[in-house]
Write a protein that holds these residues in place. Structure first.
Motif, PDB file in Angstrom:
ATOM      1  N   SER A 190       0.189  -8.923 -15.050  1.00 15.51           N
ATOM      2  CA  SER A 190      -0.537  -7.724 -15.468  1.00 15.51           C
ATOM      3  C   SER A 190       0.167  -7.044 -16.639  1.00 15.51           C
ATOM      4  O   SER A 190      -0.438  -6.265 -17.377  1.00 15.51           O
ATOM      5  CB  SER A 190      -0.679  -6.754 -14.292  1.00 15.51           C
ATOM      6  OG  SER A 190       0.586  -6.419 -13.756  1.00 15.51           O
ATOM      7  N   PRO A 230      -3.218 -15.276  -5.361  1.00 18.56           N
ATOM      8  CA  PRO A 230      -4.106 -15.376  -6.518  1.00 18.56           C
ATOM      9  C   PRO A 230      -4.051 -16.741  -7.209  1.00 18.56           C
ATOM     10  O   PRO A 230      -5.073 -17.234  -7.716  1.00 18.56           O
ATOM     11  CB  PRO A 230      -3.608 -14.260  -7.441  1.00 18.56           C
ATOM     12  CG  PRO A 230      -3.040 -13.240  -6.510  1.00 18.56           C
ATOM     13  CD  PRO A 230      -2.371 -14.064  -5.444  1.00 18.56           C
ATOM     14  N   ALA A 290      -7.397 -14.453 -11.938  1.00 20.78           N
ATOM     15  CA  ALA A 290      -7.391 -13.910 -10.583  1.00 20.78           C
ATOM     16  C   ALA A 290      -6.150 -13.061 -10.356  1.00 20.78           C
ATOM     17  O   ALA A 290      -5.087 -13.324 -10.922  1.00 20.78           O
ATOM     18  CB  ALA A 290      -7.433 -15.046  -9.562  1.00 20.78           C
ATOM     19  N   LYS A 348      -6.652  -7.310  -5.638  1.00 20.01           N
ATOM     20  CA  LYS A 348      -7.744  -6.400  -5.966  1.00 20.01           C
ATOM     21  C   LYS A 348      -7.472  -4.936  -5.632  1.00 20.01           C
ATOM     22  O   LYS A 348      -8.290  -4.072  -5.953  1.00 20.01           O
ATOM     23  CB  LYS A 348      -9.023  -6.852  -5.265  1.00 20.01           C
ATOM     24  CG  LYS A 348      -8.998  -6.812  -3.744  1.00 20.01           C
ATOM     25  CD  LYS A 348     -10.317  -7.331  -3.185  1.00 20.01           C
ATOM     26  CE  LYS A 348     -10.347  -7.319  -1.661  1.00 20.01           C
ATOM     27  NZ  LYS A 348     -11.612  -7.858  -1.129  1.00 20.01           N
ATOM     28  N   ASN A 349      -6.320  -4.629  -4.999  1.00 13.46           N
ATOM     29  CA  ASN A 349      -6.035  -3.246  -4.614  1.00 13.46           C
ATOM     30  C   ASN A 349      -4.907  -2.652  -5.451  1.00 13.46           C
ATOM     31  O   ASN A 349      -4.153  -3.364  -6.113  1.00 13.46           O
ATOM     32  CB  ASN A 349      -5.663  -3.172  -3.129  1.00 13.46           C
ATOM     33  CG  ASN A 349      -6.796  -3.626  -2.235  1.00 13.46           C
ATOM     34  OD1 ASN A 349      -7.970  -3.488  -2.577  1.00 13.46           O
ATOM     35  ND2 ASN A 349      -6.447  -4.186  -1.082  1.00 13.46           N
ATOM     36  N   GLY A 374      -4.677  -3.603  -9.039  1.00 10.58           N
ATOM     37  CA  GLY A 374      -4.345  -5.005  -9.249  1.00 10.58           C
ATOM     38  C   GLY A 374      -2.923  -5.373  -8.888  1.00 10.58           C
ATOM     39  O   GLY A 374      -2.421  -6.415  -9.310  1.00 10.58           O
ATOM     40  N   ALA A 429      -8.845 -11.666  -6.035  1.00 13.64           N
ATOM     41  CA  ALA A 429     -10.208 -11.599  -6.558  1.00 13.64           C
ATOM     42  C   ALA A 429     -10.129 -11.825  -8.061  1.00 13.64           C
ATOM     43  O   ALA A 429      -9.036 -11.912  -8.620  1.00 13.64           O
ATOM     44  CB  ALA A 429     -10.834 -10.237  -6.250  1.00 13.64           C
ATOM     45  N   ALA A 441      -9.900 -10.815 -11.772  1.00 19.53           N
ATOM     46  CA  ALA A 441      -9.201  -9.654 -12.326  1.00 19.53           C
ATOM     47  C   ALA A 441      -9.622  -9.412 -13.770  1.00 19.53           C
ATOM     48  O   ALA A 441     -10.084 -10.319 -14.463  1.00 19.53           O
ATOM     49  CB  ALA A 441      -7.687  -9.878 -12.258  1.00 19.53           C
TER      50      ALA A 441
END
Length: 296
Positions: free
Chosen positions: A138, A232, A247, A250-251, A254, A260, A262
């Motif tokens: 990320s 992921p 991917a 999701k919480n 991220g 999920a 992304a």
């Protein structure tokens, strides 16, 4: 076997390579793939640690030496490969380390995280039948773009500037690889994943004692474990996702939770930059895309 109500496939008879498989996300990814029946080749820089990790995995594994910071090692690994390869998991990486160079003279984070995997993927691509999964971060969002005129960040190096650029490079590589695979009429998918905030030994190599201490506290208080961080990657490798999918958890923006699809930064969708990065990577590594375009 299930993963938050997502059914995982039987991979019996399939082969996977996981780079950096001797610890952290790599060994957890190996454990899950082997649990699905895959034969997993653990591509590691430290063979002794790789064998220790393999001993703790239930299933069929094989340990092979690979140093992504040395293109001669990458070429030797690929040259020895025989047979089909269902999954290539480009997982290995270094994070926020003091400035240094690879065996070939590249800035170490760009050279290892991107160029090593770029070369490995293209050298193995004719064997791949399923997917190429590249692990990004990320933190790619903090890179405004690739510094094409100074990718080694000479005079501009900071540990995170280099790391963030390398992780953006992972996503641009995935984007351009998928475009080229589609153009060649290949059914192989290029996808990516990020672990969110996962507690692994990746954060332990900073040259700053204060930074290591802060990261250790963050790992204990906020991070999910390495197993959750590897989900992921498994999601990207096994679920019904489109080419160039990304991917992540999701919480918590991220950072945690079930995997999920992304979001990514605008810079990570830049197809012009992706094409330019590919050309630069071919020039630096001497490795080219091996498939022929179906459109001439």
């Amino acid at each position: 076997m299930s993963m938050d109500a997502v059914t995982l496939p039987d991979l019996s008879g399939r082969t996977a390579i996981v780079t950096g498989a001797n610890s952290g996300l790599g060994v957890e990814t190996t454990r899950m793939l082997a649990g699905m029946g895959a034969r997993v080749v653990m591509a590691v820089r430290d063979v002794d640690k790789g064998r220790e990790a393999a001993d703790a995995v239930r299933g069929e594994t094989e340990v092979r030496w690979l140093d992504l910071a040395d293109l001669a090692s990458v070429r030797a690994f690929a040259k020895e490969w025989k047979g089909d390869l269902h999954l290539l998991i480009n997982n290995a990486g270094v994070m926020a380390i003091p400035e240094s160079r690879t065996k070939d003279g590249f800035e170490t984070q760009f050279g290892t995280n991107h160029l090593g995997h770029f070369a490995l993927t293209n050298l193995l691509l004719e064997h791949v039948t399923g997917r190429v999964v590249t692990v990004s971060s990320s933190l790619h969002r903090r890179a405004p773009g690739i510094e094409f005129d100074n990718v080694d960040l000479v005079g501009r190096y900071t540990p995170y500037r280099a790391y963030n650029q390398s992780k953006l490079a992972n996503l641009l590589f995935t984007l351009e690889l998928q475009r080229r695979l589609a153009d060649a009429g290949s059914p192989v998918l290029a996808v990516a994943a990020h672990p969110g905030y996962a507690a692994t030994n990746l954060q332990s190599h900073s040259g700053s004692r204060v930074q290591r201490a802060l990261l250790a506290v963050g790992n204990r208080v906020f991070a999910q474990n390495a197993t959750a961080g590897a989900l992921p990657t498994i999601y990207a490798a096994t679920q019904d996702v489109p080419g160039a999918a990304y991917a992540g958890p999701k919480n918590m923006g991220g950072q945690r939770g079930a995997p999920a699809l992304a979001g990514r930064s605008e810079a990570a969708w830049n197809s012009v930059a992706a094409h330019r990065l590919w050309a630069l990577s071919e020039e630096l590594t001497g490795v080219t895309f091996p498939l022929t375009s179906s459109t001439g």
